[in-house]
Design a protein around this motif. Structure first.
Motif, PDB file in Angstrom:
ATOM      1  N   MET A   1       0.812  -1.221   0.000  1.00  0.00           N
ATOM      2  CA  MET A   1       0.000   0.000   0.000  1.00  0.00           C
ATOM      3  C   MET A   1       0.843   1.268   0.000  1.00  0.00           C
ATOM      4  N   GLN A   2       2.145   1.147   0.315  1.00  0.00           N
ATOM      5  CA  GLN A   2       2.984   2.351   0.367  1.00  0.00           C
ATOM      6  C   GLN A   2       4.059   2.382  -0.721  1.00  0.00           C
ATOM      7  N   ASP A   3       4.278   1.266  -1.422  1.00  0.00           N
ATOM      8  CA  ASP A   3       5.282   1.213  -2.484  1.00  0.00           C
ATOM      9  C   ASP A   3       4.755   1.968  -3.710  1.00  0.00           C
ATOM     10  N   PRO A   4       5.373   3.093  -4.085  1.00  0.00           N
ATOM     11  CA  PRO A   4       4.852   3.885  -5.200  1.00  0.00           C
ATOM     12  C   PRO A   4       4.884   3.164  -6.542  1.00  0.00           C
ATOM     13  N   SER A   5       5.759   2.150  -6.664  1.00  0.00           N
ATOM     14  CA  SER A   5       5.827   1.427  -7.934  1.00  0.00           C
ATOM     15  C   SER A   5       4.687   0.420  -8.084  1.00  0.00           C
ATOM     16  N   ILE A   6       3.984   0.148  -6.981  1.00  0.00           N
ATOM     17  CA  ILE A   6       2.866  -0.801  -7.007  1.00  0.00           C
ATOM     18  C   ILE A   6       1.563  -0.077  -6.707  1.00  0.00           C
ATOM     19  N   ALA A   7       1.596   0.703  -5.622  1.00  0.00           N
ATOM     20  CA  ALA A   7       0.492   1.609  -5.289  1.00  0.00           C
ATOM     21  C   ALA A   7      -0.866   0.924  -5.221  1.00  0.00           C
ATOM     22  N   CYS A   8      -0.970  -0.119  -4.392  1.00  0.00           N
ATOM     23  CA  CYS A   8      -2.290  -0.670  -4.115  1.00  0.00           C
ATOM     24  C   CYS A   8      -3.050   0.375  -3.297  1.00  0.00           C
ATOM     25  N   SER A   9      -4.190   0.803  -3.773  1.00  0.00           N
ATOM     26  CA  SER A   9      -4.857   1.954  -3.178  1.00  0.00           C
ATOM     27  C   SER A   9      -5.616   1.639  -1.894  1.00  0.00           C
ATOM     28  N   ASP A  10      -5.863   0.365  -1.626  1.00  0.00           N
ATOM     29  CA  ASP A  10      -6.527   0.013  -0.369  1.00  0.00           C
ATOM     30  C   ASP A  10      -6.110  -1.390   0.052  1.00  0.00           C
ATOM     31  N   LEU A  11      -6.570  -1.780   1.222  1.00  0.00           N
ATOM     32  CA  LEU A  11      -6.158  -3.057   1.808  1.00  0.00           C
ATOM     33  C   LEU A  11      -6.583  -4.241   0.947  1.00  0.00           C
ATOM     34  N   GLN A  12      -7.805  -4.223   0.436  1.00  0.00           N
ATOM     35  CA  GLN A  12      -8.261  -5.358  -0.370  1.00  0.00           C
ATOM     36  C   GLN A  12      -7.418  -5.533  -1.625  1.00  0.00           C
ATOM     37  N   LYS A  13      -7.051  -4.426  -2.264  1.00  0.00           N
ATOM     38  CA  LYS A  13      -6.195  -4.528  -3.450  1.00  0.00           C
ATOM     39  C   LYS A  13      -4.823  -5.092  -3.074  1.00  0.00           C
TER      40      LYS A  13
END
Length: 332
Positions: A250-262
């Motif tokens: 959730m904090q890695d800008p190269s992945i950027a999962c926008s929420d917990l479920q993602k």
């Protein structure tokens, strides 16, 4: 009102174990609890409760379904020792973490001497380490020590990462997280027990074979991903799950999962990819080397067993009802 997220059915994708669960579980639990009560009055209620908490005999019985009782006791004791070290360094300064890690290694190096130490932590770890020596003989002692050292160093590195993050607002990425996590997860230690049980000597019988290395790495990564997903709820109540793959995603800008479920879905994909990698390499093992194929079968027991334990254990308390369990719903 609680937040919810859905986790995958890990076990549905996993290969079958050689045997469901060790028949010695009930005896193991009874003997372990009696041993703790007889040994730990001098350590206090907290340590005694810690040795009983989390159903560690269930862990050993799920992961080593064909082991004898002596081996199961060794596995339980080693797991508890790792948990105590990890807990001790969770909030430590770097200097404190380094000292505790050194004490941990010294206790395993010479448990008999450690039992006489004035240091409570050394006595505690030595008491636990003394139960492993009958199983981890000379053929596997160096292998086990190396895994212990790597785990201890990783707890120090996690202290470094935590304090660096707090001081400089540096956020870990998946690429910086995984290398340290591969040491701080307990899988390398418990792969040594798999080899010890099977009588497989890593030095003479496990050459620098890329297939075996790939299988072991896959097991370690399966441990990391499944543990981080299943322990997220528990860790969130502790240190905020700072060292957890879901937080990292959730904090890695190269992945950027926008929420917990993602983040859960992304990590689940990583789990399935890693499981497929294990299956592929397992299929490539030489049929003329039955001991190596048996080792791979025992790896399956190990990583499937740890998932079974995490799903069942009160240490993680993943699900709050049978309905939630059936639907993979976790509430936080």
């Amino acid at each position: 009102m609680s937040r919810t997220y859905r986790i995958p059915n890990f076990l549905a994708r996993c290969p079958r174990k050689t045997y469901p669960i060790n028949v010695n579980l009930v005896t193991l639990e009874e003997e372990h609890n009696r041993w703790v009560d007889s040994l730990f009055p001098s350590f206090g209620d907290e340590e005694r409760a810690g040795c009983k908490r989390g159903q560690i005999p269930l862990f050993a019985s799920c992961c080593y379904p064909t082991a004898d009782l002596e081996t199961l006791h060794a596995v339980v004791s080693h797991m508890i020792a790792l948990i105590f070290l990890d807990h001790a360094n969770d909030t430590a300064t770097v200097e404190e973490a380094e000292e505790t890690a050194t004490l941990f290694i010294s206790a395993f190096d010479n448990p008999s001497a450690g039992l006489e130490s004035p240091n409570r932590f050394v006595r505690l770890i030595s008491s636990l380490a003394s139960r492993t020596t009958a199983v981890i003989g000379e053929a596997h002692k160096a292998d086990c020590r190396q895994a212990n050292i790597a785990f201890a160093k990783a707890t120090v590195q996690e202290a470094v990462d935590r304090l660096t993050t707090e001081a400089d607002k540096v956020k870990l990425t998946l690429d910086t997280y995984i290398p340290t996590r591969r040491s701080s997860v307990a899988a390398p230690v418990f792969l040594v027990y798999v080899r010890a049980i099977s009588g497989l000597n890593a030095i003479t019988e496990l050459p620098d074979d890329p297939i075996m290395k790939a299988l072991e790495l896959a097991v370690i990564d399966i441990f990391i991903i499944s543990n981080d997903i299943l322990s997220y709820k528990k860790e969130l109540k502790g240190d905020g799950a700072a060292h957890n793959i879901l937080t990292i995603l959730m904090q890695d800008p190269s992945i950027a999962c926008s929420d917990l479920q993602k983040a859960v879905d992304y990590a689940a994909d990583l789990f399935h990819q890693t499981l497929d990698r294990f299956t592929e390499y397992r299929s490539k093992l030489d049929g003329d080397k039955p001991q190596l194929r048996a080792y791979a079968d025992d790896m399956v027991d190990l990583f499937v067993g740890v998932i079974e334990w995490q799903l069942a254990s009160t240490r993680y308390n993943v699900f709050e009802s049978d309905e939630d369990r059936a639907n993979g719903i976790v509430r936080i």
